[in-house]
Design a protein around this motif. Structure first.
Motif, PDB file in Angstrom:
ATOM      1  N   VAL A   1      56.705  40.230  20.508  1.00  0.00           N
ATOM      2  CA  VAL A   1      57.708  40.703  19.825  1.00  0.00           C
ATOM      3  C   VAL A   1      57.205  42.019  19.352  1.00  0.00           C
ATOM      4  CG1 VAL A   1      59.388  40.853  18.277  1.00  0.00           C
ATOM      5  CG2 VAL A   1      58.873  38.757  19.520  1.00  0.00           C
TER       6      VAL A   1
ATOM      7  N   SER B   1      53.343  38.918  17.626  1.00  0.00           N
ATOM      8  CA  SER B   1      53.626  40.251  17.717  1.00  0.00           C
ATOM      9  C   SER B   1      52.221  41.276  17.361  1.00  0.00           C
ATOM     10  CB  SER B   1      54.344  40.727  16.430  1.00  0.00           C
ATOM     11  OG  SER B   1      54.159  40.314  15.167  1.00  0.00           O
TER      12      SER B   1
ATOM     13  N   LYS C   1      59.264  38.519  14.548  1.00  0.00           N
ATOM     14  CA  LYS C   1      58.839  37.649  15.391  1.00  0.00           C
ATOM     15  C   LYS C   1      59.435  36.029  15.070  1.00  0.00           C
ATOM     16  CE  LYS C   1      54.584  36.496  13.225  1.00  0.00           C
ATOM     17  NZ  LYS C   1      55.062  35.032  12.754  1.00  0.00           N
TER      18      LYS C   1
ATOM     19  N   ASP D   1      55.604  29.558  16.422  1.00  0.00           N
ATOM     20  CA  ASP D   1      55.684  30.940  15.830  1.00  0.00           C
ATOM     21  C   ASP D   1      54.408  31.036  15.184  1.00  0.00           C
ATOM     22  OD1 ASP D   1      56.472  33.171  14.641  1.00  0.00           O
ATOM     23  OD2 ASP D   1      57.054  32.151  12.676  1.00  0.00           O
TER      24      ASP D   1
END
Length: 286
Positions: free
Chosen positions: A246, A111, A118, A223
């Motif tokens: 995101v 993000s 996110k 992530d």
């Protein structure tokens, strides 16, 4: 960048439509925020790929998740009756189509700035991918400065990526199946000192390669931290096939989005997810 801004403006004003195959992927989600040591027998397949029969875990730890805890953290993809679940399924289909076209199997999620949601998107997308009977999904917490995947899922395991990075355990010892078939998580329990240097290390490079190649049907989702928080994303992104950004509605400024897009210009950007948009979304067909 102009194309991304127009897509975001359109998402706020209209129903969510299927993106054209040559346009940035855009979805709106309401209210959300062996040298390596993984044994090839960690997952034993009793049937050919593509069959809907169960997958049995022989070495990977299997734990049960608390439904109420998941709901509080907006983890909903495992509930097909949840009104937000369909959005992640549509996102899954678009992501997999683009990845399959290019032979990609590793996906980073980031993000522009913090609090964009996110991690919620990463978890729900990974769960949705795992529900495809010809896929398995591995979610890796590479946000080494502020790891949160384990907390969102309610995992309370003593071993994690930290132990692998410190040489105290093989990566297979840290993997966990949170009670959903074909879904495995590699959590990070504690922040890591020198996160950027760790992510750019040869050890992490070998880890990424091994996780990608271990199973041909596996999609690995990483992530990552926000792009503008540090240089962590820039350090590791060249080793990952593609990236999804995101953007939290009302969280990132236009300048932040533009700067993040600029830093991702050399990466294979699948598209942008507009998150935390509270405008009504209706699925007219269902």
């Amino acid at each position: 960048m102009e194309r991304i801004k127009l897509a975001i403006e359109k998402a706020k004003a209209a129903e969510v439509d299927s993106a054209r195959s040559d346009a940035p992927l855009l979805r709106r989600v309401r209210g959300s925020e062996a040298s390596i040591g993984e044994s090839s027998s960690a997952i034993r397949r009793e049937v050919p790929l593509g069959d809907a029969s169960p997958v049995h875990y022989t070495q990977t730890a299997v734990v049960s998740m608390d439904a109420a805890h998941l709901d509080r953290h907006r983890v909903v993809s495992h509930q097909k009756t949840h009104p937000a679940s369909w959005a992640f399924d549509v996102l899954r289909t678009q992501v997999l189509q683009k990845m399959d076209e290019n032979g990609w199997r590793t996906l980073a999620i980031t993000s522009p700035s913090v609090e964009s949601g996110k991690t919620v998107v990463a978890i729900n997308l990974a769960m949705s991918i795992a529900q495809q009977t010809n896929r398995t999904a591995l979610l890796v917490d590479f946000d080494l400065r502020r790891p949160s995947v384990a907390r969102y899922l309610g995992l309370n395991r003593s071993l994690s990526l930290n132990d692998f990075l410190d040489g105290r355990a093989n990566v297979g010892d840290a993997l966990v199946n949170p009670g959903i078939e074909r879904f495995v998580v590699l959590p990070t329990n504690q922040p890591v000192t020198g996160a950027s240097e760790v992510l750019s290390s040869s050890k992490v490079g070998h880890l990424i390669d091994d996780l990608r190649e271990r199973y041909s049907d596996r999609i690995v989702i990483f992530d990552l931290p926000p792009v503008l928080a540090a240089d962590d994303v820039m350090s590791v992104l060249p080793r990952i096939d593609c990236v999804l950004m995101v953007v939290g509605s009302g969280v990132s400024t236009e300048n932040e989005v533009e700067e993040a897009m600029s830093r991702l210009s050399k990466a294979n950007l699948l598209g942008v997810v507009l998150n935390k948009d509270e405008a009504p979304v209706q699925n007219a067909y269902y």
